[in-house]
Write a protein that holds these residues in place. Structure first.
Motif, mmCIF file in Angstrom:
data_model
loop_
_atom_site.group_PDB
_atom_site.id
_atom_site.type_symbol
_atom_site.label_atom_id
_atom_site.label_comp_id
_atom_site.label_asym_id
_atom_site.label_seq_id
_atom_site.Cartn_x
_atom_site.Cartn_y
_atom_site.Cartn_z
ATOM 1 N N GLY A 71 0.986 -1.090 -0.032
ATOM 2 C CA GLY A 71 0.035 -0.224 -0.064
ATOM 3 C C GLY A 71 0.940 1.198 -0.086
ATOM 4 O O GLY A 71 2.015 1.185 0.296
ATOM 5 N N HIS A 72 0.235 2.489 0.056
ATOM 6 C CA HIS A 72 0.959 3.696 -0.108
ATOM 7 C C HIS A 72 0.501 4.513 1.228
ATOM 8 O O HIS A 72 -0.557 4.348 1.911
ATOM 9 C CB HIS A 72 0.328 4.371 -1.379
ATOM 10 C CG HIS A 72 0.871 4.076 -2.881
ATOM 11 N ND1 HIS A 72 0.278 3.123 -3.462
ATOM 12 C CD2 HIS A 72 1.908 4.387 -3.283
ATOM 13 C CE1 HIS A 72 0.885 2.714 -4.245
ATOM 14 N NE2 HIS A 72 1.979 3.438 -4.428
ATOM 15 N N LEU A 73 1.311 5.328 1.543
ATOM 16 C CA LEU A 73 1.241 6.003 2.715
ATOM 17 C C LEU A 73 1.616 7.670 2.340
ATOM 18 O O LEU A 73 2.724 8.188 2.005
ATOM 19 C CB LEU A 73 2.108 5.507 3.811
ATOM 20 C CG LEU A 73 1.905 6.177 5.450
ATOM 21 C CD1 LEU A 73 0.654 6.170 5.881
ATOM 22 C CD2 LEU A 73 2.868 5.803 6.379
ATOM 23 N N SER A 74 0.615 8.586 2.582
ATOM 24 C CA SER A 74 0.786 10.068 2.352
ATOM 25 C C SER A 74 1.558 10.614 3.469
ATOM 26 O O SER A 74 1.285 10.420 4.697
ATOM 27 C CB SER A 74 -0.506 10.606 2.165
ATOM 28 O OG SER A 74 -0.341 11.894 2.055
ATOM 29 N N LEU A 75 2.376 11.279 3.061
ATOM 30 C CA LEU A 75 3.222 12.245 4.161
ATOM 31 C C LEU A 75 2.835 13.665 4.004
ATOM 32 O O LEU A 75 3.284 14.587 4.713
ATOM 33 C CB LEU A 75 4.791 12.297 3.750
ATOM 34 C CG LEU A 75 5.581 10.885 3.667
ATOM 35 C CD1 LEU A 75 6.994 10.947 3.355
ATOM 36 C CD2 LEU A 75 5.297 10.088 4.862
ATOM 37 N N ARG A 76 1.644 14.155 3.304
ATOM 38 C CA ARG A 76 1.255 15.258 3.563
ATOM 39 C C ARG A 76 0.709 15.860 4.882
ATOM 40 O O ARG A 76 -0.022 14.806 5.480
ATOM 41 C CB ARG A 76 0.211 15.475 2.410
ATOM 42 C CG ARG A 76 0.942 15.120 0.984
ATOM 43 C CD ARG A 76 -0.282 15.653 -0.027
ATOM 44 N NE ARG A 76 0.459 15.427 -1.402
ATOM 45 C CZ ARG A 76 -0.353 15.607 -2.473
ATOM 46 N NH1 ARG A 76 -1.709 15.504 -2.652
ATOM 47 N NH2 ARG A 76 0.197 15.393 -3.836
ATOM 48 N N LEU A 77 0.485 16.812 5.086
ATOM 49 C CA LEU A 77 -0.129 17.329 6.374
ATOM 50 C C LEU A 77 -1.675 17.033 6.297
ATOM 51 O O LEU A 77 -2.161 17.838 5.243
ATOM 52 C CB LEU A 77 0.182 19.051 6.525
ATOM 53 C CG LEU A 77 -0.213 19.387 7.963
ATOM 54 C CD1 LEU A 77 0.586 19.049 9.156
ATOM 55 C CD2 LEU A 77 0.118 20.844 8.121
ATOM 56 N N GLN A 78 -2.307 16.562 7.072
ATOM 57 C CA GLN A 78 -3.405 16.361 7.066
ATOM 58 C C GLN A 78 -4.111 17.069 8.344
ATOM 59 O O GLN A 78 -3.560 17.378 9.403
ATOM 60 C CB GLN A 78 -4.009 14.938 7.302
ATOM 61 C CG GLN A 78 -3.375 14.324 6.066
ATOM 62 C CD GLN A 78 -3.478 12.430 5.945
ATOM 63 O OE1 GLN A 78 -4.754 12.211 6.004
ATOM 64 N NE2 GLN A 78 -2.551 11.747 6.239
ATOM 65 N N GLN A 79 -5.474 17.393 8.408
ATOM 66 C CA GLN A 79 -6.211 17.884 9.316
ATOM 67 C C GLN A 79 -7.231 17.243 9.573
ATOM 68 O O GLN A 79 -8.286 16.656 8.992
ATOM 69 C CB GLN A 79 -6.479 19.368 8.731
ATOM 70 C CG GLN A 79 -7.679 20.192 9.884
ATOM 71 C CD GLN A 79 -7.752 21.549 9.391
ATOM 72 O OE1 GLN A 79 -6.754 22.240 9.154
ATOM 73 N NE2 GLN A 79 -9.064 21.934 9.647
ATOM 74 N N LEU A 80 -7.739 17.007 10.805
ATOM 75 C CA LEU A 80 -8.934 16.458 11.633
ATOM 76 C C LEU A 80 -9.706 17.411 12.607
ATOM 77 O O LEU A 80 -8.903 17.937 13.586
ATOM 78 C CB LEU A 80 -8.419 15.106 12.225
ATOM 79 C CG LEU A 80 -9.272 14.337 13.158
ATOM 80 C CD1 LEU A 80 -10.362 13.735 12.113
ATOM 81 C CD2 LEU A 80 -8.862 13.519 14.147
ATOM 82 N N ASP A 81 -10.897 17.486 12.337
ATOM 83 C CA ASP A 81 -11.473 18.335 13.269
ATOM 84 C C ASP A 81 -12.415 17.620 14.276
ATOM 85 O O ASP A 81 -12.768 16.645 14.085
ATOM 86 C CB ASP A 81 -12.666 19.331 12.533
ATOM 87 C CG ASP A 81 -11.974 20.214 11.489
ATOM 88 O OD1 ASP A 81 -10.980 20.750 11.742
ATOM 89 O OD2 ASP A 81 -12.747 20.448 10.438
#
Length: 276
Positions: A45-55
């Motif tokens: 699988g793939h794993l994103s290193l981008r900044l993510q946001q969770l409310d």
């Protein structure tokens, strides 16, 4: 086509997890990689290193026993050097992070002010780093008290502002009254000075007239001259009353003997005023 040629592409800001016969092998960086499937290698699988946001929305109780809804915005991303932990240790990343945020909010808010709730966000980051994720920043987006609390706070603020406005208005009215009183006092003082000067001028004029008349007409006394002046003033006053269209009707006894009575009354009044 890439699978047939045993080649895979990993996009920028993304890493891929390579397995060999179902076991973790290595983390693939962005670029083109060869995975010979005949040797048991495959892409898990793939794993994103981008900044993510969770409310995250959490209901909790403040130090003063007020229930509020705290809305937090959690910014996180996977750590490249711990990509395997981030991929294998957590089945639902967002749910796990949300659980940690809930735990910190409910443990911290009852002990401190709402503004200081997320000073302990480092604890969240420290806990999540063991699972391959880093909490970059945790922000308080909104704090929503109960509707009754909102109305009570609004009423308190409104009452405080009304009290302040009333104090300011009373202070302004006080200043206006003080200034008006000072103006009236100054006006009366100046009016009194003017009347005093006017009376002094009248007295000086009468004195000069009496002295001049006595010198030019031998045998006359100051009393005779004063009677003549009073009679002249009397007739001038009668003339002004009759000439003015706005004057009210004034009934006074008038006759040959009335003039003498008026002069006697004025003289007696002046003498009484002088003796006081």
């Amino acid at each position: 086509m890439g699978n047939l040629l045993c080649c895979v592409q990993v996009d920028q800001s993304t890493v891929a997890i390579k397995e060999r016969f179902g076991r973790f092998d290595e983390v693939l960086e962005p670029g083109c990689h060869c995975l010979p499937w005949c040797l048991g290698r495959r892409l898990a699988g793939h794993l994103s290193l981008r900044l993510q946001q969770l409310d995250v929305r959490c209901e909790t109780k403040t130090k003063d026993n007020v229930f509020v809804n705290v809305v937090a915005s959690v910014q996180y991303h996977a750590l490249a050097d711990k990509a395997s932990d981030a991929f294998y240790k957590l089945s639902n990343t967002r749910t796990q992070i949300q659980a940690y945020v809930f735990d910190v909010i409910r443990a911290s808010v009852p002990k401190m002010d709402l503004d200081d709730v997320f000073e302990q966000k480092n604890e969240i980051a420290k806990a999540m780093s063991a699972y391959g994720y880093e909490i970059v920043q945790t922000l308080i987006v909104d704090i929503e008290p109960d509707d009754h609390v909102k109305r009570a706070m609004n009423e308190i603020n409104a009452a405080a502002r009304l009290r302040l406005a009333a104090n300011e208005k009373a202070e302004a009215e006080k200043i206006v009254q003080i200034k008006r009183a000072e103006g009236e006092a100054e006006s009366k003082y100046l009016s009194g000075v003017g009347i005093a000067r006017q009376r002094q001028a009248i007295v000086d004029g009468l004195r000069d007239s009496v002295l001049g008349f006595s010198e030019n007409v031998p045998g006359t006394t100051a009393k005779d001259v004063l009677d003549m002046v009073l009679i002249t003033q009397y007739f001038d006053t009668m003339k002004e009353i009759g000439a003015s269209s706005k004057s009210s009707s004034v009934f006074i006894p008038h006759g040959p003997g009335a003039v003498h009575d008026v002069a006697t009354q004025i003289r007696n009044g002046l003498l009484q005023a002088s003796s006081l």
